[in-house]
Design an enzyme around this catalytic site. Structure first.
Site, PDB file in Angstrom:
ATOM      1  N   HIS A   1      47.887  43.053  38.290  1.00  0.00           N
ATOM      2  CA  HIS A   1      46.488  43.007  38.553  1.00  0.00           C
ATOM      3  C   HIS A   1      46.396  41.358  38.854  1.00  0.00           C
ATOM      4  O   HIS A   1      46.462  40.791  38.071  1.00  0.00           O
ATOM      5  CB  HIS A   1      45.797  43.367  36.896  1.00  0.00           C
ATOM      6  CG  HIS A   1      44.552  43.276  37.073  1.00  0.00           C
ATOM      7  ND1 HIS A   1      43.956  42.594  36.014  1.00  0.00           N
ATOM      8  CD2 HIS A   1      43.663  43.856  37.751  1.00  0.00           C
ATOM      9  CE1 HIS A   1      42.528  42.522  36.120  1.00  0.00           C
ATOM     10  NE2 HIS A   1      42.265  43.476  37.086  1.00  0.00           N
TER      11      HIS A   1
ATOM     12  N   HIS B   1      38.635  37.023  42.501  1.00  0.00           N
ATOM     13  CA  HIS B   1      38.242  38.112  41.833  1.00  0.00           C
ATOM     14  C   HIS B   1      36.520  38.259  42.112  1.00  0.00           C
ATOM     15  O   HIS B   1      35.943  39.496  42.004  1.00  0.00           O
ATOM     16  CB  HIS B   1      38.442  38.117  40.313  1.00  0.00           C
ATOM     17  CG  HIS B   1      37.631  39.216  39.334  1.00  0.00           C
ATOM     18  ND1 HIS B   1      37.936  40.609  39.747  1.00  0.00           N
ATOM     19  CD2 HIS B   1      36.811  38.834  38.469  1.00  0.00           C
ATOM     20  CE1 HIS B   1      37.228  41.109  38.741  1.00  0.00           C
ATOM     21  NE2 HIS B   1      36.647  40.334  38.136  1.00  0.00           N
TER      22      HIS B   1
END
Length: 402
Positions: A70, A112
């Site tokens: 991730h 992100h």
């Protein structure tokens, strides 16, 4: 990447347009048939591609459950840095995730969020003080600095920082070590590493806030498709997953490339932002019904639900009984890649936290019984899992692999 190398980075040129079954039984049944993507068997060619580090080989050949790093190994390094990606690959992660946002002059970069206030040193840079602003992004009001207000050359002068330093103070050791990577840099890095390691480096690429950016004339899908074609990752058997919380983005990508696609799903009451903008009343709860999953399967090969959609937490924060989501998705030949399992107590279900004899504040960042949590989630038959700690995930996944 140095400034002199930026001429080779793709620009955003097109700004217009639009109860748990047996673990191996489920995992095996979840493997999509070749007809799902129209993929013909090409083992010799795939093997040759792997030897040369070129993209090749179907996602059906990935280990299951697949361990997806991730934002890289973000439990150990600041997220979305080449340092985090390299460490994840060295740890053995099966797939490495990137989130994409654009710069003002039209480049895709890995962050992100487009708000880079907390993940770079931009707030400490006086030359960018006048770029601080307030915006509405997908209904949320944010004040800070944004990638779409900086050119790539300007962004490259910044250095990355740990996003959650209170939770991961040790990661702050690496603050300032790496710049923000352009996505094309990552594609080149993956090519080099693939050649060096003799196997393709798999990526899991998310389009962030695609409706918002399209409204600014910075649509993500077309330039992403061009980069995928340039680096040979546009085919159904390419080592890449594409993903988005906006189903419309994956529908658009389906018209541009054949790369496997995943629809991300958040809380049941949430509505994808493209639905909000289009006046579509459906929520995530509607999308996880058999009817909704059937609709998703018409343009995607998988779903990426929150872990709570797979095994909900009760009012006490402990895990309850699994839902039927995995079973229902597999009936539609959809992979299930839920997000995100982390080692720290503060992120774990209540029944897997350990106090280590410390006060709650001190225990929050210590590791809990994450292997116990993995067992509960993996026993549902999920095909893969996002984790900030790929080494831990790989050890847990090994117990569920043949």
């Amino acid at each position: 990447m140095t400034q002199g190398a930026q001429g080779g980075v793709e620009r955003l040129g097109d700004r217009g347009g639009d109860g748990a079954p047996g673990r191996r039984t489920v995992l095996g049944a979840a493997v999509l048939g070749g007809a799902a993507l129209g993929v013909a068997s090409a083992a010799p060619a795939a093997a040759a591609d792997a030897r040369h580090g070129r993209p090749g080989g179907s996602y059906r050949n990935l280990p299951r459950p697949t361990v997806i790093a991730h934002r890289g190994a973000s439990g150990y390094r600041p997220e979305h840095t080449l340092g985090a990606y390299r460490l994840a690959l060295d740890m053995g992660a099966d797939v490495i995730e990137q989130d994409l946002v654009p710069t003002r002059d039209g480049h895709l970069v890995c962050r992100h969020e487009n708000d880079i206030t907390g993940t770079t040193d931009v707030a400490d840079r006086p030359e960018f003080a006048d770029r601080r602003t307030t915006k509405r992004v997908d209904g949320a009001t944010l004040t800070g600095w944004f990638t779409e207000d900086l050119t790539l050359a300007e962004l490259k002068t910044l250095r990355t920082r740990e996003r959650i330093p209170r939770n991961r103070p040790k990661n702050t050791l690496y603050d300032g070590r790496w710049p923000v990577p352009a996505f094309e840099e990552v594609l080149r890095w993956a090519e080099r590493e693939g050649r060096r390691r003799g196997r393709p480096v798999w990526l899991h690429v998310e389009t962030k806030h695609p409706t918002y950016f399209r409204g600014l004339g910075l649509g993500l899908e077309e330039p992403l498709a061009r980069l995928l074609r340039r680096y040979g990752r546009h085919r159904a058997d390419s080592p890449v997953f594409l993903q988005s919380f906006e189903p419309g983005s994956m529908r658009r990508m389906a018209r541009l490339v054949s790369s496997p696609r995943v629809v991300l799903l958040s809380a049941p009451a949430d509505r994808p932002w493209d639905f909000v903008e289009a006046g579509d009343p459906r929520t995530v709860a509607d999308l996880i019904t058999p009817e909704g999953l059937g609709w998703i399967s018409s343009f995607a090969q998988g779903i990426g639900p929150s872990l709570d959609l797979v095994v909900p937490r009760g009012a006490d924060g402990a895990l309850g009984r699994p839902t039927t989501l995995v079973r229902d998705a597999h009936r539609e030949d959809l992979l299930v890649h839920p997000y995100t399992l982390r080692n720290e107590n503060s992120f774990l279900p209540a029944d897997f936290r350990r106090d280590h004899g410390l006060d709650p504040a001190a225990a929050a960042n210590e590791y809990g019984d994450v292997f116990g949590a993995y067992r509960r989630y993996l026993a549902t038959g999920i095909d893969g899992i996002f984790t900030d700690h790929p080494d831990t995930g790989l050890l847990a996944a090994a117990d569920f692999r043949d």
